[in-house]
Design a protein around this motif. Structure first.
Motif, PDB file in Angstrom:
ATOM      1  N   GLU A 198       6.889  -2.186   4.784  1.00 24.06           N
ATOM      2  CA  GLU A 198       5.558  -1.984   4.199  1.00 24.06           C
ATOM      3  C   GLU A 198       4.873  -1.905   5.798  1.00 24.06           C
ATOM      4  O   GLU A 198       4.588  -3.053   6.178  1.00 24.06           O
ATOM      5  CB  GLU A 198       5.234  -2.933   3.278  1.00 24.06           C
ATOM      6  N   THR A 199       4.446  -0.941   6.340  1.00 26.68           N
ATOM      7  CA  THR A 199       3.935  -0.861   7.535  1.00 26.68           C
ATOM      8  C   THR A 199       2.431  -1.727   7.519  1.00 26.68           C
ATOM      9  O   THR A 199       2.222  -2.172   8.780  1.00 26.68           O
ATOM     10  CB  THR A 199       3.698   0.751   7.918  1.00 26.68           C
ATOM     11  N   ILE A 200       1.872  -1.509   6.610  1.00 26.69           N
ATOM     12  CA  ILE A 200       0.614  -2.214   6.529  1.00 26.69           C
ATOM     13  C   ILE A 200       0.476  -3.631   6.062  1.00 26.69           C
ATOM     14  O   ILE A 200      -0.039  -4.515   7.059  1.00 26.69           O
ATOM     15  CB  ILE A 200      -0.619  -1.510   5.600  1.00 26.69           C
ATOM     16  N   GLY A 201       1.313  -4.137   5.361  1.00 24.93           N
ATOM     17  CA  GLY A 201       1.194  -5.484   5.112  1.00 24.93           C
ATOM     18  C   GLY A 201       2.359  -6.160   6.016  1.00 24.93           C
ATOM     19  O   GLY A 201       2.063  -7.301   6.180  1.00 24.93           O
ATOM     20  N   GLY A 202       3.256  -5.467   6.528  1.00 25.16           N
ATOM     21  CA  GLY A 202       4.160  -6.106   7.383  1.00 25.16           C
ATOM     22  C   GLY A 202       5.406  -7.029   6.680  1.00 25.16           C
ATOM     23  O   GLY A 202       5.862  -8.018   7.151  1.00 25.16           O
TER      24      GLY A 202
ATOM     25  N   GLY B  72      -0.053 -11.621  -3.735  1.00 27.44           N
ATOM     26  CA  GLY B  72      -0.918 -10.829  -2.986  1.00 27.44           C
ATOM     27  C   GLY B  72      -0.134 -10.023  -1.792  1.00 27.44           C
ATOM     28  O   GLY B  72      -0.615  -9.955  -0.885  1.00 27.44           O
ATOM     29  N   TYR B  73       1.070  -9.599  -2.519  1.00 27.44           N
ATOM     30  CA  TYR B  73       1.866  -8.671  -1.517  1.00 27.44           C
ATOM     31  C   TYR B  73       2.425  -9.666  -0.415  1.00 27.44           C
ATOM     32  O   TYR B  73       2.382  -9.010   0.743  1.00 27.44           O
ATOM     33  CB  TYR B  73       1.121  -7.342  -1.150  1.00 27.44           C
ATOM     34  N   THR B  74       2.657 -10.617  -0.366  1.00 28.09           N
ATOM     35  CA  THR B  74       3.187 -11.523   0.493  1.00 28.09           C
ATOM     36  C   THR B  74       4.833 -11.653   0.644  1.00 28.09           C
ATOM     37  O   THR B  74       5.356 -12.399   1.390  1.00 28.09           O
ATOM     38  CB  THR B  74       2.449 -12.973   0.815  1.00 28.09           C
ATOM     39  N   ARG B  75       5.218 -11.351  -0.635  1.00 25.55           N
ATOM     40  CA  ARG B  75       6.823 -11.433  -0.525  1.00 25.55           C
ATOM     41  C   ARG B  75       7.302 -10.227  -1.353  1.00 25.55           C
ATOM     42  O   ARG B  75       6.364  -9.318  -2.112  1.00 25.55           O
ATOM     43  CB  ARG B  75       7.118 -12.736  -1.609  1.00 25.55           C
TER      44      ARG B  75
ATOM     45  N   ILE C 114       0.825  -1.201   0.040  1.00 24.66           N
ATOM     46  CA  ILE C 114      -0.097   0.153  -0.032  1.00 24.66           C
ATOM     47  C   ILE C 114       0.854   1.281  -0.127  1.00 24.66           C
ATOM     48  O   ILE C 114       0.664   2.075  -0.781  1.00 24.66           O
ATOM     49  CB  ILE C 114      -0.942  -0.126   1.207  1.00 24.66           C
ATOM     50  N   TRP C 115       1.914   1.219   0.814  1.00 28.72           N
ATOM     51  CA  TRP C 115       2.744   2.636   1.001  1.00 28.72           C
ATOM     52  C   TRP C 115       3.543   2.820  -0.640  1.00 28.72           C
ATOM     53  O   TRP C 115       3.607   3.936  -0.953  1.00 28.72           O
ATOM     54  CB  TRP C 115       3.563   2.687   2.273  1.00 28.72           C
TER      55      TRP C 115
END
Ligand SMILES: *Cc1c(COP(=O)(O)O)cnc(C)c1O
Length: 365
Positions: free
Chosen positions: A150-154, A125-128, A100-101
């Protein structure tokens, strides 16, 4: 009573810093006034600003050919300020999309020039974080932009791209700056809002290599022109004085946290590795909780996880709050839970969360 505050930002600050600010609130060093009430051009605030900058330079080992700027507008303003200052004649920049950022950075920069998304985590899915071998970089880019955490996804980078084509690396480090040592000399520019790991909101830190100054677009506002801000030593206009003061107290606190034989940031990194490993191990071993991010790309700052059923979430959060564990709800776009465990989160807070995780699993698992 203080709680364990897992907020992603504005976030927990060291209790020692808050107490110090409280002691100095009415009368800073015998001046008879609060830092908030001082002239930003007076010698007292000058001392605060100089010390804050010198401490930050020391802690981060910022080379002498880099300027440290204390700005305003947060990272989202920098998403426009960076292209306004750096796009230059090339008019094209490379961006890595890891969540997201970085998407917000891409959208904003696209208003000012041509943006090439060199790699995206979308298909996973923005997992890597897409490995560098998958990046398709532009030889003529004015810069390459990435978001180191990435603060939201971690997700967090635990490596840095190779320098290529002499293209400067620009990084949004809002949520992991000062959590670990950073080779500043590998970057052209680093920016971040202070409210995650450094101090109050309202302050934006920019660390920029001197040769990147003086390239701003003619329509760039003067207060956002890096050259102008640098020429005025961050005093072109009134800076966020109180936020700078608190950030300065945090820098001093960081220096005090240094373990024997280690730098302040190497010490913070060791603590952050320990804290995040405690939490990830508990999640991995449980079989009840689920994490989504690839292990090699897990953030040490923002630990995201999910409960087996969405209807568990409200019960989980209510029980956590009863135990003084607050702000654990994940970002609305991500769902689930997120524990932000910045520098100022003590290990005891993570231990309390791990105990609660086990207890909740026993009852609901
Ligand atoms: C919080 C955050 C932002 C937004 O910062 P603002 O200071 O609200 O503009 C941008 N990037 C990252 C990585 C963040 O964590």
């Amino acid at each position: 009573m203080r709680v364990y505050n897992f907020s992603p930002g504005p976030a927990v600050l060291p209790e020692e810093v808050l107490r110090r600010a409280q002691e100095e609130m009415l009368d800073w060093h015998g001046t008879g006034m609060s830092v908030m009430e001082m002239s930003h051009r007076g010698p007292e605030f000058g001392e605060i600003l100089t010390r804050a900058e010198a401490d930050l330079r020391e802690i981060l080992a910022v080379p002498s050919n880099y300027r440290i700027l204390f700005m305003q507008g947060g990272a989202l303003a920098e998403n426009a300020i960076v292209p306004l200052n750096l796009l230059g004649e090339q008019g094209l920049a490379d961006y890595v999309d890891t969540g997201i950022w970085s998407q917000k950075s891409i959208t904003e920069a696209s208003r000012y020039g041509e943006v090439v998304v060199v790699a995206s985590g979308k298909s996973s899915g923005y997992t890597r974080i897409p490995p560098e071998s998958e990046w398709r970089r532009s030889p003529d880019a004015a810069y390459l932009h990435l978001c180191t955490n990435e603060t939201i996804g971690g997700l967090e980078y635990h490596w840095l791209p190779e320098p290529a084509y002499g293209v400067p690396l620009v990084a949004d480090m809002s949520s992991n700056l000062l959590s670990r040592p950073v080779p500043v000399e590998r970057f052209g520019l680093i920016y971040g809002g202070a409210q995650k790991n450094i101090g109050p909101s309202g302050l934006t830190l920019v660390i920029v290599r001197e040769d990147l100054l003086g390239r701003a677009h003619p329509l760039c506002p003067s207060a956002f022109n890096y050259q102008v801000v640098a020429d005025h030593a961050s005093l072109f206009n009134t800076p966020p004085t109180f936020a700078i003061y608190i950030a300065g107290l945090v820098f001093a606190w960081l220096k005090e946290q240094a373990l024997p034989g280690l730098s302040a940031l190497a010490s913070m990194e060791a603590r952050n590795i320990e804290k995040s490993a405690l939490l990830y191990e508990a999640l991995d071993e449980s079989g009840f909780y689920r994490t989504a991010v690839e292990k090699s790309d897990r953030s040490r700052m923002n630990v995201t996880f999910f409960l087996p059923k969405e209807e568990h979430n409200a019960v989980f959060l209510a029980g956590a709050k009863e135990r003084g564990l607050v702000q654990l709800k994940g970002h609305k776009s991500a769902g689930g839970m997120r524990a932000s465990i910045y520098n100022a989160m003590p290990k005891s807070g993570v231990v309390a969360l791990v105990e609660y995780l086990a207890e909740f699993e026993r009852v609901h698992g």
